[in-house]
Design an enzyme around this catalytic site. Structure first.
Site, PDB file in Angstrom:
ATOM      1  N   LYS A 206       0.847  -1.182   0.000  1.00 26.73           N
ATOM      2  CA  LYS A 206       0.000   0.000   0.000  1.00 26.73           C
ATOM      3  C   LYS A 206       0.888   1.240   0.000  1.00 26.73           C
ATOM      4  O   LYS A 206       2.019   1.142   0.485  1.00 26.73           O
ATOM      5  CB  LYS A 206      -0.961   0.023   1.192  1.00 26.73           C
TER       6      LYS A 206
ATOM      7  N   TYR B  52      -4.591   4.104   6.411  1.00 26.69           N
ATOM      8  CA  TYR B  52      -5.065   3.095   7.365  1.00 26.69           C
ATOM      9  C   TYR B  52      -6.374   3.542   8.025  1.00 26.69           C
ATOM     10  O   TYR B  52      -7.288   2.739   8.225  1.00 26.69           O
ATOM     11  CB  TYR B  52      -4.020   2.842   8.457  1.00 26.69           C
TER      12      TYR B  52
HETATM   13  P1  NAD Z   1      12.370   1.764   2.135  1.00 24.49           P
HETATM   14  O1  NAD Z   1      12.821   3.108   1.719  1.00 24.49           O
HETATM   15  O2  NAD Z   1      12.913   1.221   3.397  1.00 24.49           O
HETATM   16  O3  NAD Z   1      12.664   0.697   0.981  1.00 24.49           O
HETATM   17  C1  NAD Z   1      12.427   0.986  -0.361  1.00 24.49           C
HETATM   18  C2  NAD Z   1      13.270   0.077  -1.224  1.00 24.49           C
HETATM   19  O4  NAD Z   1      13.101   0.481  -2.587  1.00 24.49           O
HETATM   20  C3  NAD Z   1      14.777   0.178  -0.922  1.00 24.49           C
HETATM   21  O5  NAD Z   1      15.350  -1.102  -0.972  1.00 24.49           O
HETATM   22  C4  NAD Z   1      15.322   1.012  -2.069  1.00 24.49           C
HETATM   23  O6  NAD Z   1      16.658   0.733  -2.391  1.00 24.49           O
HETATM   24  C5  NAD Z   1      14.390   0.596  -3.211  1.00 24.49           C
HETATM   25  N1  NAD Z   1      14.318   1.588  -4.289  1.00 24.49           N
HETATM   26  C6  NAD Z   1      14.364   1.286  -5.594  1.00 24.49           C
HETATM   27  N2  NAD Z   1      14.304   2.390  -6.350  1.00 24.49           N
HETATM   28  C7  NAD Z   1      14.240   3.428  -5.501  1.00 24.49           C
HETATM   29  C8  NAD Z   1      14.173   4.832  -5.689  1.00 24.49           C
HETATM   30  N3  NAD Z   1      14.137   5.390  -6.897  1.00 24.49           N
HETATM   31  N4  NAD Z   1      14.133   5.608  -4.598  1.00 24.49           N
HETATM   32  C9  NAD Z   1      14.125   5.079  -3.347  1.00 24.49           C
HETATM   33  N5  NAD Z   1      14.183   3.729  -3.110  1.00 24.49           N
HETATM   34  C10 NAD Z   1      14.245   2.925  -4.177  1.00 24.49           C
HETATM   35  O7  NAD Z   1      10.782   1.815   2.177  1.00 24.49           O
HETATM   36  P2  NAD Z   1       9.806   0.816   2.940  1.00 24.49           P
HETATM   37  O8  NAD Z   1       9.466   1.389   4.265  1.00 24.49           O
HETATM   38  O9  NAD Z   1      10.339  -0.561   2.877  1.00 24.49           O
HETATM   39  O10 NAD Z   1       8.472   0.974   2.049  1.00 24.49           O
HETATM   40  C11 NAD Z   1       8.320   0.315   0.797  1.00 24.49           C
HETATM   41  C12 NAD Z   1       6.834   0.186   0.462  1.00 24.49           C
HETATM   42  O11 NAD Z   1       6.186  -0.538   1.481  1.00 24.49           O
HETATM   43  C13 NAD Z   1       6.091   1.521   0.372  1.00 24.49           C
HETATM   44  O12 NAD Z   1       5.149   1.465  -0.660  1.00 24.49           O
HETATM   45  C14 NAD Z   1       5.388   1.662   1.705  1.00 24.49           C
HETATM   46  O13 NAD Z   1       4.186   2.414   1.651  1.00 24.49           O
HETATM   47  C15 NAD Z   1       5.088   0.203   2.024  1.00 24.49           C
HETATM   48  N6  NAD Z   1       5.025  -0.043   3.466  1.00 24.49           N
HETATM   49  C16 NAD Z   1       3.985  -0.762   3.952  1.00 24.49           C
HETATM   50  C17 NAD Z   1       3.906  -1.029   5.304  1.00 24.49           C
HETATM   51  C18 NAD Z   1       2.786  -1.874   5.845  1.00 24.49           C
HETATM   52  O14 NAD Z   1       2.631  -1.931   7.059  1.00 24.49           O
HETATM   53  N7  NAD Z   1       2.039  -2.544   4.994  1.00 24.49           N
HETATM   54  C19 NAD Z   1       4.882  -0.546   6.182  1.00 24.49           C
HETATM   55  C20 NAD Z   1       5.951   0.171   5.645  1.00 24.49           C
HETATM   56  C21 NAD Z   1       6.021   0.408   4.275  1.00 24.49           C
END
Ligand code: NAD
Length: 364
Positions: free
Chosen positions: A134, A219
């Site tokens: 999401k 949420y």
């Molecule tokens: P994060 O920044 O920790 O990870 C993102 C990943 O994408 C990294 O590995 C990064 O290297 C990669 N990436 C690839 N291309 C990129 C770019 N151009 N710019 C930045 N990063 C890039 O983020 P996250 O917290 O893991 O979130 C990722 C997804 O998961 C989001 O869509 C977020 O909304 C979702 N999320 C959901 C929940 C949940 O509870 N369901 C919780 C946190 C995050």
């Protein structure tokens, strides 16, 4: 940001045992089909590292089969840690080769929001089922393209709405549906946290599509939708910014009100500038019920005007993955389908439109 956000979501109760709900999806006649479905994780950031990979190890019906990353260091570290051979490690550029990887059934997209549509469409074209985090995408047009691509390839699409498989949320849905507290008239809901690093993608509009609303306000919006079982017909919203430099591109705090067809009014808020807002409460003719915390990874609690309700805690990501595997096995759509993701984005678009127009707007 990731550490503070994670700590915030991982609120809670010492001693809470996280475990996957046990259920025999493929027992008896289906025993022969009981091969664990292979999952390819796309994006090895905070969520994949701290929540999804550990959850995958505990699932009954899934296993980590492949990784997709832009970092050679992560590729090696993850490959070594999870026993993923070189043939199942992909760069973003080589991602489409996953079509020939029979060990992969599901592609789980855990990338910045703006990349969800592209990778969902590429995964569907590669013949894989898709679980996408999401918010589903940055626009309803992208959501429609994702749904169409999966339909065209006859692949299932689900959105990472972990709360919809969490026992406390399920219990609250049941209380709402059974009208145990009478007919609902009002819901208050909110989710926010203090965001850290000003350089992160969540504060860049092109990558995130929006701010607190897209990230965590969703949420509270979801909770109102699944408690009422209805779609909002109109919204009115207001945005406030205390730090116009940090939040130059995305929303910092939004409060909004939604009207539902049955007459329920929901008042919601979201913010990237304070902790502790993590709740909903629904009011009926005979009493109220709610959760606080409501959207944490563990330790969520129900309270009602009649007292507390104690339920087991589960690993929400593991449960979500196993539920998706069950849908694939049984060839039926997920409860958290692409259509479900689209409905949230349509409401979010209406909220942003209301802020822009400074008026009450209809949800398309
Ligand atoms: P994060 O920044 O920790 O990870 C993102 C990943 O994408 C990294 O590995 C990064 O290297 C990669 N990436 C690839 N291309 C990129 C770019 N151009 N710019 C930045 N990063 C890039 O983020 P996250 O917290 O893991 O979130 C990722 C997804 O998961 C989001 O869509 C977020 O909304 C979702 N999320 C959901 C929940 C949940 O509870 N369901 C919780 C946190 C995050």
């Amino acid at each position: 940001m990731n550490a503070s956000r994670r700590e915030f979501l991982t609120t809670v109760s010492a001693g809470v045992a996280a475990g996957i709900t046990q259920g025999g999806f493929f027992s008896g006649a289906h025993a022969a089909e009981d091969r664990k479905l292979g999952v390819a994780l796309v994006g090895l950031g905070s969520l994949s590292t701290h929540q999804i990979a550990p959850a995958l190890a505990k699932t009954q019906h899934c296993r980590l089969a492949a990784i997709v990353t832009g970092s050679p260091e992560k590729e090696k570290a993850w490959g070594d840690k999870y026993g993923i051979g070189p043939d199942h490690r992909y760069s973003y550029e080589a991602f489409d080769k996953i079509a020939g990887d029979d060990s992969v059934d599901i592609v789980y997209i855990v990338l910045p929001n703006s990349m969800h549509a592209e990778y969902t469409i590429r995964a569907a074209k590669a013949g894989k089922h898709v679980l996408c985090e999401k918010p589903m995408a940055n626009s309803s047009a992208e959501c429609n393209a994702m749904i169409a691509a999966c339909q065209q390839m006859n692949r299932l699409l689900a959105i990472g709405y972990r709360c919809q498989f969490e026992p406390h949320h399920l219990k609250c849905m049941e209380i709402a549906r059974s009208q145990e507290m009478g007919k609902l008239s009002r819901i208050d809901a909110g989710f926010g946290f203090t965001i850290g690093d000003p350089k992160q993608w969540r504060l860049r509009h092109q990558l995130a599509g929006g701010g607190a609303l897209m990230d965590v306000g969703i949420y509270a919006l979801q909770a109102c939708r699944y408690l009422t079982g209805e779609e909002p017909v109109s919204v009115i919203a207001q945005e406030t910014k205390t730090d116009p430099i940090k939040f130059a591109e995305v929303d910092e705090s939004i409060t909004w009100s939604m009207k539902f067809p049955s007459g329920v009014i929901a008042t919601c808020s979201t913010s990237y500038n304070f902790n502790g807002l993590n709740r909903f409460r629904a009011y009926g003719e005979k009493g109220w019920f709610g959760m606080d915390p409501a959207y944490s990874y563990e330790g969520n609690r129900i309270e009602t005007s009649n007292g507390k309700i104690e339920l087991a805690q589960v690993d929400q990501f593991g449960t979500e993955l196993d539920e998706f595997a069950k849908c694939i096995r049984e060839n039926r759509p997920s409860r958290v389908s692409g259509q479900e993701g689209l409905k949230d984005i349509l409401a979010i678009e209406a909220i942003y439109r209301s802020i822009q127009q400074r008026s009450l707007v209809s949800v398309s």
